[in-house]
Design a protein around this motif. Structure first.
Motif, PDB file in Angstrom:
ATOM      1  N   ALA A  91       0.832  -1.246  -0.026  1.00  0.00           N
ATOM      2  CA  ALA A  91       0.024  -0.079  -0.113  1.00  0.00           C
ATOM      3  C   ALA A  91       0.827   1.278  -0.151  1.00  0.00           C
ATOM      4  CB  ALA A  91      -0.914  -0.002   1.278  1.00  0.00           C
ATOM      5  N   ASN A  92       2.032   0.973  -0.080  1.00  0.00           N
ATOM      6  CA  ASN A  92       3.221   2.185  -0.207  1.00  0.00           C
ATOM      7  C   ASN A  92       3.093   3.073   1.062  1.00  0.00           C
ATOM      8  OD1 ASN A  92       4.052   1.709  -2.779  1.00  0.00           O
ATOM      9  ND2 ASN A  92       2.132   2.686  -3.831  1.00  0.00           N
ATOM     10  N   ILE A  93       2.999   2.301   2.147  1.00  0.00           N
ATOM     11  CA  ILE A  93       3.115   2.928   3.437  1.00  0.00           C
ATOM     12  C   ILE A  93       4.440   2.798   4.082  1.00  0.00           C
ATOM     13  CG2 ILE A  93       2.408   2.729   6.034  1.00  0.00           C
ATOM     14  CD1 ILE A  93      -0.592   1.962   4.808  1.00  0.00           C
ATOM     15  N   ASN A  94       5.122   3.759   4.268  1.00  0.00           N
ATOM     16  CA  ASN A  94       6.552   3.599   5.120  1.00  0.00           C
ATOM     17  C   ASN A  94       6.516   2.921   6.442  1.00  0.00           C
ATOM     18  OD1 ASN A  94       9.047   3.811   6.210  1.00  0.00           O
ATOM     19  ND2 ASN A  94       9.107   6.132   5.905  1.00  0.00           N
ATOM     20  N   VAL A  95       6.663   1.654   6.640  1.00  0.00           N
ATOM     21  CA  VAL A  95       6.491   0.834   7.721  1.00  0.00           C
ATOM     22  C   VAL A  95       7.708   0.392   8.551  1.00  0.00           C
ATOM     23  CG1 VAL A  95       6.344  -1.212   6.182  1.00  0.00           C
ATOM     24  CG2 VAL A  95       4.938  -0.956   8.429  1.00  0.00           C
ATOM     25  N   GLY A  96       7.614   0.413   9.655  1.00  0.00           N
ATOM     26  CA  GLY A  96       8.716  -0.251  10.341  1.00  0.00           C
ATOM     27  C   GLY A  96       8.283  -1.610  11.158  1.00  0.00           C
ATOM     28  N   VAL A  97       8.994  -2.664  10.848  1.00  0.00           N
ATOM     29  CA  VAL A  97       8.663  -3.943  11.163  1.00  0.00           C
ATOM     30  C   VAL A  97       9.460  -4.414  12.226  1.00  0.00           C
ATOM     31  CG1 VAL A  97       8.028  -6.267  10.734  1.00  0.00           C
ATOM     32  CG2 VAL A  97       7.218  -4.363   9.309  1.00  0.00           C
ATOM     33  N   GLY A  98       9.139  -4.545  13.586  1.00  0.00           N
ATOM     34  CA  GLY A  98      10.417  -5.011  14.563  1.00  0.00           C
ATOM     35  C   GLY A  98       9.804  -5.353  15.623  1.00  0.00           C
ATOM     36  N   GLY A  99      10.537  -5.208  16.843  1.00  0.00           N
ATOM     37  CA  GLY A  99      10.176  -5.658  18.242  1.00  0.00           C
ATOM     38  C   GLY A  99      10.851  -6.708  18.631  1.00  0.00           C
ATOM     39  N   ASN A 100      10.360  -7.940  18.801  1.00  0.00           N
ATOM     40  CA  ASN A 100      10.822  -9.261  19.092  1.00  0.00           C
ATOM     41  C   ASN A 100      11.299  -9.961  17.629  1.00  0.00           C
ATOM     42  OD1 ASN A 100      11.592 -11.231  20.816  1.00  0.00           O
ATOM     43  ND2 ASN A 100       9.988 -12.594  19.963  1.00  0.00           N
ATOM     44  N   ILE A 101      11.220  -9.384  16.465  1.00  0.00           N
ATOM     45  CA  ILE A 101      11.802  -9.930  15.212  1.00  0.00           C
ATOM     46  C   ILE A 101      12.598  -8.777  14.725  1.00  0.00           C
ATOM     47  CG2 ILE A 101       9.525  -9.181  14.247  1.00  0.00           C
ATOM     48  CD1 ILE A 101       9.592 -11.359  12.282  1.00  0.00           C
ATOM     49  N   GLY A 102      13.401  -8.994  13.819  1.00  0.00           N
ATOM     50  CA  GLY A 102      13.984  -8.069  13.031  1.00  0.00           C
ATOM     51  C   GLY A 102      14.723  -6.886  13.824  1.00  0.00           C
ATOM     52  N   PHE A 103      14.017  -5.580  13.489  1.00  0.00           N
ATOM     53  CA  PHE A 103      14.961  -4.485  14.302  1.00  0.00           C
ATOM     54  C   PHE A 103      14.426  -4.294  15.667  1.00  0.00           C
ATOM     55  CE2 PHE A 103      14.765  -3.771   9.631  1.00  0.00           C
ATOM     56  CZ  PHE A 103      16.239  -3.507   9.412  1.00  0.00           C
TER      57      PHE A 103
END
Length: 452
Positions: free
Chosen positions: A137-149
């Protein structure tokens, strides 16, 4: 918004990725808001990972607890792996010192919408999937927490939306996280070496709903539904036709929202029935985050899943090697086994750090499969009573070598250990990478032997 109030002295417990993210966040806040912060770090390991990246202004105590520092602190930021029941933290808590985690610091600083996911299993898949939907959807998203970043590291990028995977450990020290939507995917026994039973473990996960605008629960696992006040919105996902569910049209099963079809269930790129439920949960969160259905469905058709989760890594001479290293508990392994369609024998590798779990739940599922069980690691022997003629070895490599010698065309060699990795590996990712590398090596050896 720094969320630190009148805090002057902060002690961070535990380094590594999370601890460093806390230190860097505190330094950024100190500069941005002209705060006079004194930051110190305690790590009981002799050589903490990441110590070389600490700013020179931050003191480090290694190999022991420094109670003088702890009891002089205004705030303690504890890594998720440090239980609040630890005597040193209990002493600090009794002295009235606030103890938080990195997610609580994130909650006090974030200014953009956040959705979050917890559960015993599937939370990494759902978190990643919602992130992929946002990207479509062309949203600038941050994905993380207990996964990745680490969550705090993402704040520096000023995303439009944050999608967080949250463990029970992280939620223990989180009290003010405001969410557009939160989901608790499922409940099964895990981390029983840290909690006083399943109810205690579930109570930690329920904290995800404390400040959520929308509660998303699993109606096929009602242990995930909280007791709500009347003014909190809720929805659910499951395999019937309610809310986010399934309907049948012309003999074909469709993902649906309030009985309105979105896409055929068979079009989902992810494999396994459990991933149908994961897709429905992701759709509910995506709706709450303002992601359109067209983008969400494109992601569902494209996203093939996570590394180390039912990942086909080698296929040679009609023998499949599957890396399911992320199966760190019984429920994850059960989900992997229930989705299998085998023409030959399953060579299943189990074992590691069992975290006090009861493995007997695997027995009925194993009884329905043509399976050779390979038990390895510290708690491998606990699996032996589940089947006839188990093979017990010390290491994963020994188990793989034996499996490679006996596997035939149509067989599958699967690592789905139902245990944590910490007895032999630093984390499940290293365990999975080791499995992949050795699988490739063993298959080359088999190929070479066949050519001779």
């Amino acid at each position: 918004m720094n969320g630190l109030g009148g805090v002057k002295r902060v002690v961070v417990i535990g380094l590594g990725m999370t601890g460093l993210s806390v230190v860097h966040h505190l330094v950024r806040q100190s500069v941005a808001y002209d705060l006079d912060l004194e930051i110190k770090v305690i790590d009981t390991r002799a050589t903490p990972p990441g110590q070389e990246s600490l700013p020179s202004s931050v003191e480090l105590c290694r190999g022991e607890w420094n109670m003088t520092w702890l009891l002089a602190a205004d705030m303690i930021v504890a890594s998720p792996g440090i239980a609040l029941a630890t005597p040193e933290l209990q002493q600090a808590a009794k002295a009235g010192i606030e103890i938080v985690g990195d997610i609580e610091l994130f909650a006090r600083a974030v200014t953009k919408p956040v959705v979050a996911i917890t559960g015993s299993n599937g939370k990494s898949t759902v978190t990643s999937l919602v992130g992929e939907m946002a990207k479509e959807a062309n949203i600038n998203v941050g994905v993380g927490g207990n996964i990745g970043f680490a969550a705090l590291d993402m704040l520096a990028n000023d995303h439009e939306l944050y999608v967080l995977e949250l463990s029970s450990f992280q939620l223990e020290t989180t009290s003010s996280l405001k969410l557009k939507a939160a989901t608790y995917l499922n409940l099964s026994e895990d981390h029983m070496d840290r909690y006083d039973g399943l109810a205690d473990y579930s109570a930690a996960k329920m904290r995800i709903f404390d400040h959520a605008e929308l509660v998303v629960y699993n109606r096929d696992d009602l242990a995930t539904r909280p007791n709500l006040s009347a003014d909190v919105a809720e929805t659910s996902f499951g395999f019937d036709d309610q809310d986010y569910g399934l309907i049948v049209l012309d003999g074909q099963e469709y993902l649906a929202v309030d009985q309105h079809p979105l896409m055929p269930a068979n079009d989902i790129a992810l494999v396994g029935r459990h991933n149908v439920a994961n897709s429905l949960a992701a759709l509910a969160l995506a709706d709450a985050a303002g992601i359109d259905h067209e983008s969400a469905c494109r992601a569902l058709r494209r996203y093939t899943g996570l590394v180390h989760r039912c990942q086909l890594v080698v296929q040679q001479h009609d023998v499949k090697w599957v890396n399911d290293s992320k199966a760190t508990n019984v429920a994850s392994t059960l989900a992997a086994l229930k989705g299998l369609n085998l023409g030959g024998k399953l060579h299943l590798l189990v074992g590691g750090d069992g975290k006090g779990a009861d493995f007997s739940e695997l027995q009925p599922v194993l009884a329905e499969l043509n399976v050779q069980l390979y038990c390895y690691g510290r708690d491998g022997a606990l699996f032996a009573p589940l089947v006839e003629s188990p093979i017990c070895v010390e290491t994963m490599a020994q188990a793989m070598t034996q499996a490679a010698k006996t596997a035939h065309a149509g067989d599958m060699i699967m690592l789905s250990p139902a245990c944590a990795s910490f007895d032999q590996f630093p984390n499940f990712m290293t365990r999975g990478d080791t499995f992949v590398a050795l699988a490739q090596e063993l298959q080359h050896q088999v190929a070479g032997a066949n050519e001779c």
